[in-house]
Design an enzyme around this catalytic site. Sequence first.
Site, mmCIF file in Angstrom:
data_model
loop_
_atom_site.group_PDB
_atom_site.id
_atom_site.type_symbol
_atom_site.label_atom_id
_atom_site.label_comp_id
_atom_site.label_asym_id
_atom_site.label_seq_id
_atom_site.Cartn_x
_atom_site.Cartn_y
_atom_site.Cartn_z
ATOM 1 N N GLU A 302 0.771 -1.329 -0.229
ATOM 2 C CA GLU A 302 0.203 -0.010 0.100
ATOM 3 C C GLU A 302 1.030 1.391 -0.208
ATOM 4 O O GLU A 302 -0.006 2.200 0.585
ATOM 5 C CB GLU A 302 -1.217 -0.075 1.225
ATOM 6 C CG GLU A 302 -0.300 -0.229 2.387
ATOM 7 C CD GLU A 302 0.226 -1.079 3.577
ATOM 8 O OE1 GLU A 302 -0.037 -1.587 4.536
ATOM 9 O OE2 GLU A 302 0.313 -2.631 2.363
ATOM 10 N N GLU A 336 -6.089 -2.436 -0.975
ATOM 11 C CA GLU A 336 -4.689 -1.414 -0.092
ATOM 12 C C GLU A 336 -5.605 0.603 -0.293
ATOM 13 O O GLU A 336 -4.385 0.779 -0.110
ATOM 14 C CB GLU A 336 -4.174 -1.574 -1.733
ATOM 15 C CG GLU A 336 -2.993 -3.154 -1.928
ATOM 16 C CD GLU A 336 -2.924 -3.435 -0.707
ATOM 17 O OE1 GLU A 336 -1.761 -2.966 0.351
ATOM 18 O OE2 GLU A 336 -2.541 -4.626 -0.401
#
Length: 883
Positions: A302, A336
Amino acid sequence: MRRLLSSAAVAVLLLAATGATSSAFAAPASKTPGATAQTVTTQLPRTVVPSHYDVNFTPDIANLTFTGSVRITVAVLEPTTTIVLQANELTFSKASVKGAGAATIATDEKAQTASFTFAKPLTKGRHVLSIDYAGKINTRATGLFALDYETGAGKKRAIYTQFEAPDARRFIPSWDEPFYKAIFKLTATVPTGQMAISNMPVEKTVDLPGGKSRVTFAASPKMSTYLLFFGLGEFERATTTAAGAEIGVITKKGDLAQAQFALKSAGPILEWYNDYFGVNYPLPKLDHIAAPGQSQFFAAMENWGAIFYFEYALLLDPALSTQEDREGVYTTVAHETAHQWFGNLVTMAWWDDLWLNEGFATWLEGRTTEKFFPEWNSALNAIAGREYAMGLDALVTTHPVVQPMKTVEEASEAFDGITYQKGQAVIGMLEAYAGADAWRDGVRSYIKANTYGSTVTDDLWGAVETAAGKPIKAIARDFTLQPGVPLITVSGGACVNGASQLTLTQGEFTKDRPGKTPLRWGVPVASRAVSGGAPVQALVENGEARVAVPGCGPVVVNAGQAGYFRTLYTPELFKGLAGSFGSLQPIDQLGLLSDVYALGLAGLQPATDALDLSIATPISADPKIWSRVTSIYGAIDGYYDGMPTEQARFRKVALARLSPLMTRVGWTAKPDESGPEATLRGDVIAVLGRLGDPAVAAEAKRRYAADKTDPAAVPGPLRKTILGIVAAQADTAGWDAMRAQAKAETNALLRTELYTLLGAARDPALAKRALDLAMTDEPGATTSPNIISKVAGVHPDLAFDFAVVNKAAVEAKVDASGRTGYLASLGARSSDRAMLAKLDALTASDPTLAREVEKAKAAVSYRLSVREGQLPQITTWVKKTGG
């Protein structure tokens, strides 16, 4: 990823000392009471903290090295002669602080630190530490790393970064811990014509002599080191605009069309999250970046504004991708993107609370899917995640969701089903108990109070408890600070005044400790009569609760399946539910079937009850119920491995039960069929292939052979399934043909799939050839570990023995973050008691593997207990059923 002073005071001190901030990201300092510099775990002295990194580096892509320089603005909190920060596999040429002169540099390889010592103490206040250094570009997904891939024009190379958890220190000497947030300004000197990517947009590009360009990116917001990103290669990018940000997808040249579903999905997800969190996404852009290869540790990461994915997690190839792949891409993008708030904007103070990132993002990916694709029925997918978590959580090797970690290196072992799937299940249970609106209000309050700051788990519980007006914190602590799975035993059932009178008794479900004294939880429980009506809510405290459920007759406990616990009914109550199984809600069918299967294998009720439910499942049942039935049949067949006579009898019964299901789904997709129905087709064909159905095997082989001349022979959504059946049953000629196909394939996704499936051969001689192939460069650096793992799925003892003999060479092919668990995982599916001694020997040779070895031993021991204790019941059932 798919872990002195209050933080507010530190922020104030840094701003006062340095005068440095980014006006684009100015925000209130975190007011969290839990995360303070005095209490948060750190491996560094607390006397110096960073506020700004100005990084300038040049990669030498061909030679897999880089040179760099960094100017770090720091606040010295107490006079000191030495600044210590984290560094791993870096070499240093010089370092200095203006006004204090050059530093003497010392490195500690074991501690992964670099110390910079000055002749005179640095005074309290603002200083700038300048360092020149060099490092290496790895060939696995660790630190700054390179990935090679094949094209029609030959081999190409791209570079990326992966820093979670402890690997930013391989790229920048830094305070590489999540609590030490700072602003990053990145400049890279790269080959002209290649695309450079980072968290922020490019601020300026200057062409240099010799075919080089200097690319400078805008300053980042204040963030943790593990969220920094850089990528470089022959890429292409497509964009759209949503939620006030530019959203991009970035792929290798030629692959952009395969990222369109991700691009189309990303905008609405970002817009919805802006509303859900009550704080707008703060960066000007959000890129989703696809890279070739794979990892044994993660699928996506992420990084703020620049999310990294391996291609299989972001791209959809119509020649190969399934409905399950499509759902996987969507949920990974949703997961994410959720981290951009839960993890990036507000970050756990230390890796103990990694689950705050991962459990929340896993939960929210399901909520997002429910909103935008309700036809996928993602609530039923959450049951599968809960089952996976409970399978781990019921073993002696489990751990609490919030687990103390002394070192950042231990965080790699926390990326597991307890952190993700149990975290998801507990959050779902607490949301159901608090109410969806109150839960969201609490989350909004938590985000706003801690923007750009660091938190601990109790900060979230406090915010939700305030919003809900219910004892959230006490329940949440029970489920996150202690391990294990509650067991709710349901008794009674008498009808009094039109209501079923039930007693709920709380124990503990374990798979390998039958005499264990149960822990105590406060357990929210919803119960509903099968005949209908609203669920009745109860909180089981101090081990027992009594509940009256309107309506007489069978009652489903854990109605809607929001609770994280197993449900065990008395035989009479279970009999009533089993007789009504076809009329239950699909989610309760799935929950009951899963509970009964797990309780049966653990010896808490007849092991054949789940098989009886499978017989009671209507052929028209929800596709995901049937997918669960097929997985149970496949798992039981696996328990019979090495027992050919008994396995053949079981397969006869299983094939008879699944034959009508094959008639339902067929080989050809129907117009307008649902996504779950398309997934079921692949599940049914795959399990029939495993069970040795001759018609399915013959048809798979026919279609595989016809693929070269008939474009319709192998539909994209069935390609992996067909290839899997063919690979499993391959003879020498067939294995050689598949290897040749893999070697010639330029489609990166298909090439990886073909090479991996070479490890699926049931023939031990071919499995050995696959292991030998994995040790060569032919499959690609990131594919080899997956081949070995594939062999372990069929021949665990063979794969484990091979890996131990070649330990150094095998571990060299595994990502650093996945090494502690990789070898042990190969033996975890063994049915040979001798594997336990082999695993002990592995620990003796390498004590760093001890924790993961114990997990593998627990899995082997449980498997043996099922084969010895419960399989005989199933064998008797098979004989009575016609096997």
